[in-house]
Motif scaffolding. Structure first.
Motif, PDB file in Angstrom:
ATOM      1  N   LYS A  23       0.821  -1.202   0.000  1.00  0.00           N
ATOM      2  CA  LYS A  23       0.000   0.000   0.000  1.00  0.00           C
ATOM      3  C   LYS A  23       0.858   1.257   0.000  1.00  0.00           C
ATOM      4  N   GLU A  24       1.898   1.284   0.820  1.00  0.00           N
ATOM      5  CA  GLU A  24       2.723   2.476   0.972  1.00  0.00           C
ATOM      6  C   GLU A  24       3.811   2.576  -0.097  1.00  0.00           C
ATOM      7  N   GLY A  25       4.295   1.488  -0.578  1.00  0.00           N
ATOM      8  CA  GLY A  25       5.400   1.502  -1.514  1.00  0.00           C
ATOM      9  C   GLY A  25       6.704   1.217  -0.791  1.00  0.00           C
ATOM     10  N   PHE A  26       7.786   1.275  -1.511  1.00  0.00           N
ATOM     11  CA  PHE A  26       9.107   0.972  -0.983  1.00  0.00           C
ATOM     12  C   PHE A  26       9.793   2.279  -0.586  1.00  0.00           C
ATOM     13  N   GLU A  27      10.214   2.367   0.664  1.00  0.00           N
ATOM     14  CA  GLU A  27      10.904   3.570   1.131  1.00  0.00           C
ATOM     15  C   GLU A  27      12.351   3.562   0.671  1.00  0.00           C
ATOM     16  N   ILE A  28      12.761   4.632   0.002  1.00  0.00           N
ATOM     17  CA  ILE A  28      14.144   4.769  -0.451  1.00  0.00           C
ATOM     18  C   ILE A  28      14.979   5.470   0.611  1.00  0.00           C
ATOM     19  N   GLY A  29      14.436   6.532   1.196  1.00  0.00           N
ATOM     20  CA  GLY A  29      15.177   7.253   2.224  1.00  0.00           C
ATOM     21  C   GLY A  29      14.289   8.245   2.946  1.00  0.00           C
ATOM     22  N   ARG A  30      14.843   8.794   4.033  1.00  0.00           N
ATOM     23  CA  ARG A  30      14.112   9.795   4.796  1.00  0.00           C
ATOM     24  C   ARG A  30      15.092  10.774   5.419  1.00  0.00           C
ATOM     25  N   PHE A 135      14.180  23.059   7.544  1.00  0.00           N
ATOM     26  CA  PHE A 135      15.502  23.049   6.923  1.00  0.00           C
ATOM     27  C   PHE A 135      15.998  21.614   6.790  1.00  0.00           C
ATOM     28  N   ILE A 136      16.511  21.287   5.602  1.00  0.00           N
ATOM     29  CA  ILE A 136      17.055  19.955   5.345  1.00  0.00           C
ATOM     30  C   ILE A 136      18.506  20.131   4.915  1.00  0.00           C
ATOM     31  N   ALA A 137      19.416  19.638   5.725  1.00  0.00           N
ATOM     32  CA  ALA A 137      20.844  19.774   5.450  1.00  0.00           C
ATOM     33  C   ALA A 137      21.267  18.836   4.322  1.00  0.00           C
ATOM     34  N   LYS A 138      22.455  19.088   3.788  1.00  0.00           N
ATOM     35  CA  LYS A 138      22.957  18.289   2.666  1.00  0.00           C
ATOM     36  C   LYS A 138      23.080  16.812   3.034  1.00  0.00           C
ATOM     37  N   LYS A 139      23.532  16.528   4.235  1.00  0.00           N
ATOM     38  CA  LYS A 139      23.668  15.136   4.674  1.00  0.00           C
ATOM     39  C   LYS A 139      22.300  14.456   4.734  1.00  0.00           C
ATOM     40  N   GLN A 140      21.279  15.203   5.164  1.00  0.00           N
ATOM     41  CA  GLN A 140      19.925  14.655   5.205  1.00  0.00           C
ATOM     42  C   GLN A 140      19.380  14.444   3.794  1.00  0.00           C
ATOM     43  N   VAL A 141      19.745  15.318   2.858  1.00  0.00           N
ATOM     44  CA  VAL A 141      19.322  15.145   1.464  1.00  0.00           C
ATOM     45  C   VAL A 141      19.920  13.867   0.897  1.00  0.00           C
ATOM     46  N   ASP A 142      21.184  13.601   1.225  1.00  0.00           N
ATOM     47  CA  ASP A 142      21.815  12.353   0.785  1.00  0.00           C
ATOM     48  C   ASP A 142      21.073  11.143   1.328  1.00  0.00           C
ATOM     49  N   LYS A 143      20.655  11.201   2.608  1.00  0.00           N
ATOM     50  CA  LYS A 143      19.891  10.097   3.188  1.00  0.00           C
ATOM     51  C   LYS A 143      18.505   9.992   2.542  1.00  0.00           C
ATOM     52  N   PHE A 145      17.636  10.673  -0.533  1.00  0.00           N
ATOM     53  CA  PHE A 145      17.744  10.070  -1.860  1.00  0.00           C
ATOM     54  C   PHE A 145      18.459   8.722  -1.839  1.00  0.00           C
ATOM     55  N   GLY A 146      18.790   8.221  -0.655  1.00  0.00           N
ATOM     56  CA  GLY A 146      19.412   6.908  -0.544  1.00  0.00           C
ATOM     57  C   GLY A 146      20.852   6.874  -0.985  1.00  0.00           C
ATOM     58  N   LYS A 147      21.531   8.002  -0.947  1.00  0.00           N
ATOM     59  CA  LYS A 147      22.944   8.063  -1.316  1.00  0.00           C
ATOM     60  C   LYS A 147      23.772   7.935  -0.059  1.00  0.00           C
ATOM     61  N   LYS A 148      24.627   6.965  -0.020  1.00  0.00           N
ATOM     62  CA  LYS A 148      25.501   6.744   1.131  1.00  0.00           C
ATOM     63  C   LYS A 148      26.858   7.305   0.819  1.00  0.00           C
ATOM     64  N   LYS A 149      27.184   8.469   1.408  1.00  0.00           N
ATOM     65  CA  LYS A 149      28.490   9.079   1.163  1.00  0.00           C
ATOM     66  C   LYS A 149      29.314   9.099   2.413  1.00  0.00           C
TER      67      LYS A 149
END
Length: 149
Positions: A23-30, A135-143, A145-149
Motif C-alpha cells: 500500500k505504501e510503496g518501498f521507502e528509499i530514504g528519509r 531546513f534539510i541539510a545536505k547530509k539529510q538530502v543524501d539520506k 535520496f538513498g545516497k551513502k556518502k
C-alpha cells in the motif's frame, strides 16, 4: 502445539507486513533529525516516486505534503543533481520544479553556517496557502535520496 502457534503468528505477521508495504510503496530514504518527526521521505511504488515533506506551519500536528513524478529518463537522478548543484552554487532565487501534481520551489539558504534546502509549494489550486518544509541539510538530502556518502 506451541510450534504450530508460533508458525501461525509468524505467517500472519509476514502477510500483514507485506500488505502495508504494498500500500505504501518501498521507502528509499528519509530526512530526520535524532528522533524528531520525519522531515521528508522518498518512496517508490510501481513506477512512481513520491516525496513527502512536513509542513512547519503546524506546531502540534504533523501535516505532510507530497509531490510525485514518474521514473522516466532518470528523473530522480536529475532532481538529485539539481539539488546538489544548488548546494554548490547557492542561488538567491527559488528554483521552480514542475511535477504532474504541483510546482515545488527549491530554496537554498544558510542556517547556523550550514547550507540547507527548503521545499515550498502551494497547498492546492483552490487554496493559495504556501506550504514550507523545515531546513534539510545536505547530509539529510543524501539520506533522503538513498545516497551513502
Amino acid at each position: 502445539m506451541k510450534k504450530i502457534f508460533t508458525l501461525f503468528v509468524f505467517l500472519c505477521t509476514i502477510s500483514i507486513y507485506s500488505q502495508t508495504l504494498d500500500k505504501e510503496g518501498f521507502e528509499i530514504g528519509r530526512a530526520q533529525q535524532f528522533g524528531a518527526p520525519v522531515e521528508a521521505q522518498l518512496t517508490k511504488k510501481d513506477n512512481v516516486y513520491k516525496i513527502s515533506f512536513r509542513d512547519i506551519s503546524f506546531k502540534t500536528v504533523d501535516y505532510y505534503v507530497d509531490f510525485e513524478f514518474k521514473d522516466e529518463n532518470g528523473n530522480l537522478d536529475t532532481l538529485y543533481a539539481m539539488i546538489e548543484k544548488g548546494f554548490e552554487e547557492m542561488p538567491k532565487d527559488d528554483i521552480p520544479v514542475t511535477f504532474a501534481n504541483r510546482t515545488v520551489y527549491l530554496k537554498f539558504t544558510r542556517f547556523v553556517g550550514a547550507k540547507v534546502l527548503v521545499f515550498s509549494c502551494i497547498r492546492s489550486e483552490a487554496n493559495s496557502e504556501v506550504v514550507i518544509s523545515n531546513f534539510i541539510a545536505k547530509k539529510q538530502v543524501d539520506k533522503l535520496f538513498g545516497k551513502k556518502k
